[in-house]
Design a protein around this motif. Structure first.
Motif, short mmCIF file in Angstrom:
data_model
loop_
_atom_site.label_atom_id
_atom_site.label_comp_id
_atom_site.label_asym_id
_atom_site.label_seq_id
_atom_site.Cartn_x
_atom_site.Cartn_y
_atom_site.Cartn_z
N GLU A 90 1.77 -6.06 0.00
CA GLU A 90 0.69 -7.05 0.03
C GLU A 90 -0.19 -6.85 1.26
OE1 GLU A 90 -0.35 -9.08 -2.38
OE2 GLU A 90 1.26 -8.25 -3.62
N LYS A 91 0.41 -6.52 2.39
CA LYS A 91 -0.38 -6.23 3.60
C LYS A 91 -1.23 -4.98 3.41
CE LYS A 91 2.17 -8.62 7.20
NZ LYS A 91 1.06 -9.46 7.63
N LEU A 92 -0.67 -3.97 2.76
CA LEU A 92 -1.45 -2.76 2.49
C LEU A 92 -2.64 -3.10 1.59
CD1 LEU A 92 1.22 0.05 1.89
CD2 LEU A 92 0.06 -0.59 4.01
N ALA A 99 -1.15 0.24 13.75
CA ALA A 99 -1.54 1.58 14.19
C ALA A 99 -0.67 2.68 13.61
CB ALA A 99 -1.50 1.64 15.72
N LYS A 100 0.62 2.45 13.46
CA LYS A 100 1.47 3.57 13.06
C LYS A 100 2.34 3.29 11.84
CE LYS A 100 4.53 7.08 14.73
NZ LYS A 100 4.92 7.89 15.83
N TYR A 101 3.04 2.19 11.81
CA TYR A 101 4.09 2.01 10.81
C TYR A 101 3.65 1.25 9.57
CZ TYR A 101 6.42 3.19 15.11
OH TYR A 101 6.76 3.80 16.27
N LEU A 102 2.86 0.22 9.76
CA LEU A 102 2.46 -0.60 8.63
C LEU A 102 1.15 -0.06 8.06
CD1 LEU A 102 3.34 -3.02 7.01
CD2 LEU A 102 1.98 -4.46 8.50
N ARG A 103 1.28 1.05 7.35
CA ARG A 103 0.14 1.71 6.73
C ARG A 103 0.68 2.66 5.67
NH1 ARG A 103 -0.33 6.95 8.34
NH2 ARG A 103 0.77 7.57 10.23
N PRO A 104 -0.17 3.05 4.74
CA PRO A 104 0.31 4.04 3.76
C PRO A 104 0.47 5.40 4.43
CG PRO A 104 -2.00 3.50 3.36
CD PRO A 104 -1.53 2.61 4.47
N PRO A 105 1.41 6.22 3.96
CA PRO A 105 1.56 7.56 4.53
C PRO A 105 0.30 8.40 4.39
CG PRO A 105 3.44 7.01 3.14
CD PRO A 105 2.40 5.95 2.93
#
Length: 182
Positions: A90-92, A99-105
């Motif tokens: 949902e955050k995506l 900055a680093k972890y909570l994002r799509p690869p």
């Protein structure tokens, strides 16, 4: 990225695609040099101005929906993502990245340009035999940072999440022929 100067081989490390295992194998068995700075997860195109010749080069790709779940599980296990997968997706969807972890690869397609061989995570053992033959080294590939076994399809309980990853990764899905559930 790992360079094996003696054999003029370069491995481009895409995160969450067996890269730590492959890098470890190259370092231990072929005296490869593993870059840990900004080059570690750099794609070939971004490094062309710095390195004149990659020699024989390769990378390993993975189904993007499975890779996203592996990414989530890896950082969740480390305590760097503290929310469940539903909240993560949902955050995506809302572009609420960190900055680093909570994002799509990162996009895998950029790693596939300018390489001689593309391994598939789904066919890792067989595809790695090409590397073993190229290097004349039959030592088995170790498992580093192995994810717990999971069925990635079970994580995607909403079609919007499937569609989101499909949209974010459309270039690599088209290039590599991936589909959800395969």
């Amino acid at each position: 990225m790992v360079r094996v100067e003696d054999l003029n081989i370069t491995f481009f490390h895409i995160p969450k695609n067996a890269g730590s295992s492959i890098a470890s194998w190259l370092v231990r068995n072929l005296n490869g040099y593993e870059y840990f700075d900004e080059f570690r997860h750099s794609n070939p195109k971004s490094l062309l101005p710095i390195f004149e010749d990659f020699g024989w080069s390769f990378c390993c790709v993975r189904n993007p929906w499975e890779r996203n779940v592996s990414w989530y599980n890896f950082f969740k296990k480390q305590g760097k993502i503290k929310i469940d997968f539903d909240d993560y997706m949902e955050k995506l969807l809302k572009n609420e990245y960190s900055a680093k972890y909570l994002r799509p690869p990162s996009n895998q397609a950029a790693f596939c340009e300018n390489v001689d061989f593309i391994m598939r995570y789904e066919n890792l053992v067989e595809d790695f035999k090409v590397v073993q033959e190229k290097t004349n080294c039959s030592v088995p590939l170790p498992y580093k940072n192995k994810s717990v076994d999971f069925k990635y399809k079970e994580y995607y309980t909403k079609d919007t999440w499937i569609d989101y990853i499909g949209n974010c990764c459309r270039e690599e899905i088209y290039l590599l022929g991936y589909n959800f559930g395969e």
